[in-house]
Scaffold this active site. Structure first.
Site, PDB file in Angstrom:
ATOM      1  CE  LYS A   1      13.003  36.203 112.509  1.00 34.77           C
ATOM      2  NZ  LYS A   1      14.325  35.794 112.991  1.00 34.77           N
TER       3      LYS A   1
ATOM      4  CB  SER B   1      10.526  36.760 115.223  1.00 41.12           C
ATOM      5  OG  SER B   1      10.747  38.209 115.489  1.00 41.12           O
TER       6      SER B   1
ATOM      7  N   GLY C   1      23.124  24.065 120.602  1.00 39.87           N
ATOM      8  CA  GLY C   1      23.596  25.289 120.566  1.00 39.87           C
ATOM      9  C   GLY C   1      23.086  26.448 121.597  1.00 39.87           C
TER      10      GLY C   1
ATOM     11  CG  ASN D   1      27.124  25.142 123.020  1.00 38.45           C
ATOM     12  OD1 ASN D   1      26.600  25.797 122.487  1.00 38.45           O
ATOM     13  ND2 ASN D   1      28.382  25.581 123.474  1.00 38.45           N
ATOM     14  NE  ARG D   2      31.680  25.812 118.392  1.00 37.02           N
ATOM     15  CZ  ARG D   2      31.875  26.792 117.451  1.00 37.02           C
ATOM     16  NH1 ARG D   2      32.085  26.638 116.198  1.00 37.02           N
ATOM     17  NH2 ARG D   2      31.815  27.940 117.958  1.00 37.02           N
TER      18      ARG D   2
ATOM     19  CE  LYS E   1      24.019  39.060 114.359  1.00 33.60           C
ATOM     20  NZ  LYS E   1      23.437  38.343 115.446  1.00 33.60           N
TER      21      LYS E   1
ATOM     22  N   GLY F   1      13.830  37.828 119.620  1.00 33.26           N
ATOM     23  CA  GLY F   1      15.501  38.167 120.249  1.00 33.26           C
ATOM     24  C   GLY F   1      15.307  37.063 121.417  1.00 33.26           C
TER      25      GLY F   1
ATOM     26  CD  GLU G   1      13.704  43.105 113.505  1.00 28.44           C
ATOM     27  OE1 GLU G   1      13.036  41.830 113.179  1.00 28.44           O
ATOM     28  OE2 GLU G   1      14.884  43.123 113.596  1.00 28.44           O
TER      29      GLU G   1
ATOM     30  N   GLY H   1      19.547  30.089 121.885  1.00 35.34           N
ATOM     31  CA  GLY H   1      19.512  28.566 122.249  1.00 35.34           C
ATOM     32  C   GLY H   1      19.097  28.374 123.789  1.00 35.34           C
TER      33      GLY H   1
ATOM     34  CB  ALA I   1      21.941  31.092 109.072  1.00 36.92           C
TER      35      ALA I   1
ATOM     36  CG  HIS J   1       9.399  39.280 111.500  1.00 40.68           C
ATOM     37  ND1 HIS J   1      10.827  39.688 112.067  1.00 40.68           N
ATOM     38  CD2 HIS J   1       8.897  39.635 112.326  1.00 40.68           C
ATOM     39  CE1 HIS J   1      10.671  39.905 113.208  1.00 40.68           C
ATOM     40  NE2 HIS J   1       9.282  40.011 113.418  1.00 40.68           N
ATOM     41  CG  ASN J   2      14.286  39.162 110.219  1.00 40.42           C
ATOM     42  OD1 ASN J   2      13.501  38.869 110.881  1.00 40.42           O
ATOM     43  ND2 ASN J   2      15.462  38.710 110.603  1.00 40.42           N
TER      44      ASN J   2
ATOM     45  NE  ARG K   1      11.503  46.801  77.466  1.00 39.85           N
ATOM     46  CZ  ARG K   1      10.601  45.915  77.242  1.00 39.85           C
ATOM     47  NH1 ARG K   1       9.391  45.972  77.070  1.00 39.85           N
ATOM     48  NH2 ARG K   1      11.160  44.682  77.038  1.00 39.85           N
TER      49      ARG K   1
HETATM   50  P1  NDP Z   1      25.320  33.022 119.497  1.00 40.70           P
HETATM   51  O1  NDP Z   1      26.284  33.361 118.547  1.00 40.70           O
HETATM   52  O2  NDP Z   1      24.632  33.630 120.568  1.00 40.70           O
HETATM   53  O3  NDP Z   1      25.302  31.533 119.695  1.00 40.70           O
HETATM   54  C1  NDP Z   1      25.585  30.450 118.791  1.00 40.70           C
HETATM   55  C2  NDP Z   1      25.748  28.864 119.070  1.00 40.70           C
HETATM   56  O4  NDP Z   1      25.827  28.169 118.171  1.00 40.70           O
HETATM   57  C3  NDP Z   1      26.557  28.902 120.279  1.00 40.70           C
HETATM   58  O5  NDP Z   1      25.884  27.792 121.237  1.00 40.70           O
HETATM   59  C4  NDP Z   1      27.712  28.201 119.462  1.00 40.70           C
HETATM   60  O6  NDP Z   1      28.491  27.393 120.339  1.00 40.70           O
HETATM   61  C5  NDP Z   1      27.048  27.559 118.486  1.00 40.70           C
HETATM   62  N1  NDP Z   1      27.684  27.302 117.216  1.00 40.70           N
HETATM   63  C6  NDP Z   1      28.523  28.164 116.595  1.00 40.70           C
HETATM   64  N2  NDP Z   1      29.087  27.887 115.489  1.00 40.70           N
HETATM   65  C7  NDP Z   1      28.847  26.588 115.574  1.00 40.70           C
HETATM   66  C8  NDP Z   1      29.273  25.315 114.662  1.00 40.70           C
HETATM   67  N3  NDP Z   1      29.944  25.544 113.450  1.00 40.70           N
HETATM   68  N4  NDP Z   1      28.803  23.966 115.147  1.00 40.70           N
HETATM   69  C9  NDP Z   1      28.047  24.034 116.162  1.00 40.70           C
HETATM   70  N5  NDP Z   1      27.754  24.925 117.095  1.00 40.70           N
HETATM   71  C10 NDP Z   1      27.860  26.089 116.799  1.00 40.70           C
HETATM   72  O7  NDP Z   1      24.051  33.190 118.362  1.00 40.70           O
HETATM   73  P2  NDP Z   1      22.507  33.090 118.698  1.00 40.70           P
HETATM   74  O8  NDP Z   1      21.825  32.494 119.568  1.00 40.70           O
HETATM   75  O9  NDP Z   1      22.028  35.025 118.514  1.00 40.70           O
HETATM   76  O10 NDP Z   1      21.965  32.945 117.049  1.00 40.70           O
HETATM   77  C11 NDP Z   1      21.687  31.655 116.743  1.00 40.70           C
HETATM   78  C12 NDP Z   1      20.910  31.635 115.566  1.00 40.70           C
HETATM   79  O11 NDP Z   1      19.510  32.165 115.937  1.00 40.70           O
HETATM   80  C13 NDP Z   1      21.217  32.300 114.320  1.00 40.70           C
HETATM   81  O12 NDP Z   1      20.798  31.663 113.261  1.00 40.70           O
HETATM   82  C14 NDP Z   1      20.707  33.449 114.521  1.00 40.70           C
HETATM   83  O13 NDP Z   1      20.731  34.312 113.211  1.00 40.70           O
HETATM   84  C15 NDP Z   1      19.258  33.295 114.872  1.00 40.70           C
HETATM   85  N6  NDP Z   1      18.418  34.293 115.559  1.00 40.70           N
HETATM   86  C16 NDP Z   1      19.156  35.376 116.680  1.00 40.70           C
HETATM   87  C17 NDP Z   1      18.248  36.165 117.069  1.00 40.70           C
HETATM   88  C18 NDP Z   1      18.785  37.043 117.985  1.00 40.70           C
HETATM   89  O14 NDP Z   1      18.262  37.956 118.397  1.00 40.70           O
HETATM   90  N7  NDP Z   1      20.157  36.765 118.634  1.00 40.70           N
HETATM   91  C19 NDP Z   1      16.811  36.131 116.717  1.00 40.70           C
HETATM   92  C20 NDP Z   1      16.467  35.174 115.969  1.00 40.70           C
HETATM   93  C21 NDP Z   1      17.126  34.240 115.353  1.00 40.70           C
HETATM   94  P3  NDP Z   1      29.917  27.795 120.914  1.00 40.70           P
HETATM   95  O15 NDP Z   1      29.463  28.142 122.367  1.00 40.70           O
HETATM   96  O16 NDP Z   1      30.695  26.589 121.129  1.00 40.70           O
HETATM   97  O17 NDP Z   1      30.635  28.789 120.308  1.00 40.70           O
END
Ligand code: NDP
Length: 467
Positions: A183, A128, A10, A33-34, A261, A130, A190, A15, A78, A186-187, A443
């Protein structure tokens, strides 16, 4: 031959940043990555880090690229995407391999996965900070078997944020969903911190007529004192920024409808299940929900007239600062009490002082006050934070100002639900003889539920039938 120390699935916002951080700290990482194009461009744009990054184009290739026993981080949305990835990896992994869900999972899902007897080891990990945190040092809250955490803790410690005294902000919180639970709270905190800052901003803007530049200056000043925190710092930056299109202050062109979210909502829902009062967080979630109902609010304003009125008697900036300090302490006291309640309810041994420490750097709610909270919780983790002598003094200093701010808000139609909720909770918390005797009487009257008496006898019934 497999050379990656760890794998990651991801390459979205989080990621990609986390993978770069891991590569930068000297751990070769295999990524998948997908959408393959994303993997290719991530690798191509990684500069010097590219030599520590192994791009792969299938899950089979990813698994082969990682040293055994393998560890693979999932950084996908998630819920279903996590279950799907676990299912896809299951036939490819060995029993000793480890999958780490580092997204914002609902901790009940993590509990479910941990209990499901997955064909590999499994950790649920809250991250946490971002994108910036993930890239340069997040706060990491782990959950699962301690032995599994220990297997990867050298990498997680290396990539995590460090406090001024060099402490790494990566901690194992307990079994199963413990890390994701911490976490989540925490949120929730936040949300509450952000809401209280927004409420104080509202009083400055609508009650006192301050310009965005003046608001920026006030927050910047506060960031040098007890309120020093990432959120106050960025609030100053947000208030001080100009819109490149119109030249107006950014705040004056941003729509007043807050997104979410769901993690704040999860905190509020879980708090209800645990019977743990977190009214400041609940008010913050409510406020985001009301904010997004713009059409309804417009009808409301048309029917009742514009609510916010200037404060004719003004309000000292020091009062606003003290109110925010008090509100923040009350909110954190509630959050830590909720964590205690969960610890007991789920059979975890959540380390409260460690949690305060792990939040001191890297994460969105990082603040200098968390240092003192960590100290107070170390002295007595079972005591409510606002009963620690240091915090009794701070709350006593702040509550009179909090009363003035909430009262001024109520009298002038300046909504400050989170600050008001904190104050009401404080007033209940500090009232030894409350008013629930009336509720118990009611009551018993309609449901014969019985009540305990002040003289010590329990399960009595009132003489209602005789009346
Ligand atoms: P993004 O939307 O930026 O990225 C999502 C990633 O997951 C992409 O690489 C996407 O691939 C992949 N993906 C989406 N759906 C699927 C699927 N069904 N199967 C396989 N891969 C999939 O999300 P974030 O990086 O922001 O968030 C990722 C996680 O981190 C979430 O759980 C989020 O809640 C959590 N998080 C986010 C924070 C933030 O500030 N953004 C902070 C802390 C946690 P593709 O390129 O193919 O679409």
């Amino acid at each position: 031959m497999a050379r990656a120390e760890i794998g990651l699935i991801g390459l979205g916002t989080m990621g990609a940043a986390l993978a770069s951080n891991i590569a930068e700290k000297g751990f070769p990482i295999a990524v998948w990555n997908r959408t393959t194009e994303v993997t290719r461009s991530f690798h191509a744009n990684s500069g010097a880090l590219a030599e520590n990054i192994v791009p792969t184009e299938s899950l089979e290739e990813l698994v082969k690229a990682i040293k055994s026993p393998r560890a693979i981080i999932l950084m996908v949305p998630a819920g279903k995407a996590v279950d799907d990835q676990i299912a896809a990896l299951s036939p490819l992994l060995d029993q000793d391999d480890l999958v780490i869900d580092a997204g914002n999972a609902n901790f009940h899902d993590t509990n479910r996965r941990a209990a499901a007897g997955l064909p590999m080891h499994f950790l649920g990990m809250g991250v946490s900070g971002g994108e910036e945190g993930a890239r340069h040092g997040p706060s990491i809250m782990g959950g699962g078997d301690r032995a599994d955490w220990d297997r990867v803790s050298h990498i997680l410690t290396a990539i995590s944020a460090k406090t001024d005294d060099g402490t790494a902000c990566a901690t194992w919180m307990g079994q199963a969903g413990a890390g994701h639970f911490v976490k989540t709270v925490h949120n929730g905190i936040e949300y509450a911190d952000m809401q209280m800052i927004a409420e104080i901003y509202g009083i400055m803007r609508d009650g006192l007529g301050h310009t965005a530049a003046e608001v920026a200056e006030t927050f910047a000043q506060w960031n040098k004192g007890p309120l020093q925190s990432y959120l106050v710092e960025i609030s100053a930056a947000v208030a001080g920024a100009a819109d490149p299109i119109t030249g107006k202050p950014m705040l004056d062109v941003i729509l007043d409808a807050a997104g979410q979210k769901g993690t704040g909502r999860w905190t509020a829902i879980e708090a209800q299940h645990l019977a743990a009062p977190v009214p400041v967080i609940e008010a913050a979630v409510m406020a985001r929900n009301v904010s997004s109902r713009i059409g309804e609010r417009q009808l409301g304003e048309a029917a009742y007239g514009p609510a916010p009125k200037p404060l004719t008697e003004g309000m000292a900036t020091a009062d606003l600062e003290q109110a925010l300090i008090a509100g923040k302490i009350l909110c954190y006291a509630q959050g830590f009490t909720m964590i205690s309640a969960a610890s007991e309810s789920f059979g975890w041994d959540l380390p409260l002082p460690e949690i305060a420490r792990v939040w001191r750097a890297g994460c969105i709610i990082r603040s200098s006050m968390l240092n003192e909270m960590a100290t107070a919780l170390s002295e007595d983790a079972g005591r409510n934070l606002i009963l620690a002598p240091d915090f009794v003094a701070r709350v006593k200093a702040g509550v009179p100002a909090l009363r003035r701010v909430v009262a001024a808000g109520a009298l002038n139609g300046l909504a400050c639900p989170a600050l008001a909720a904190g104050l009401s909770w404080f007033d209940m918390f500090t009232t030894a003889r409350g008013t629930a005797n009336m509720i118990q009487g009611q009551r018993d009257f309609f449901g014969a539920h019985g009540f305990d008496r002040l003289d010590g006898a329990d399960s009595h019934h009132g003489p209602w039938g005789a009346n």
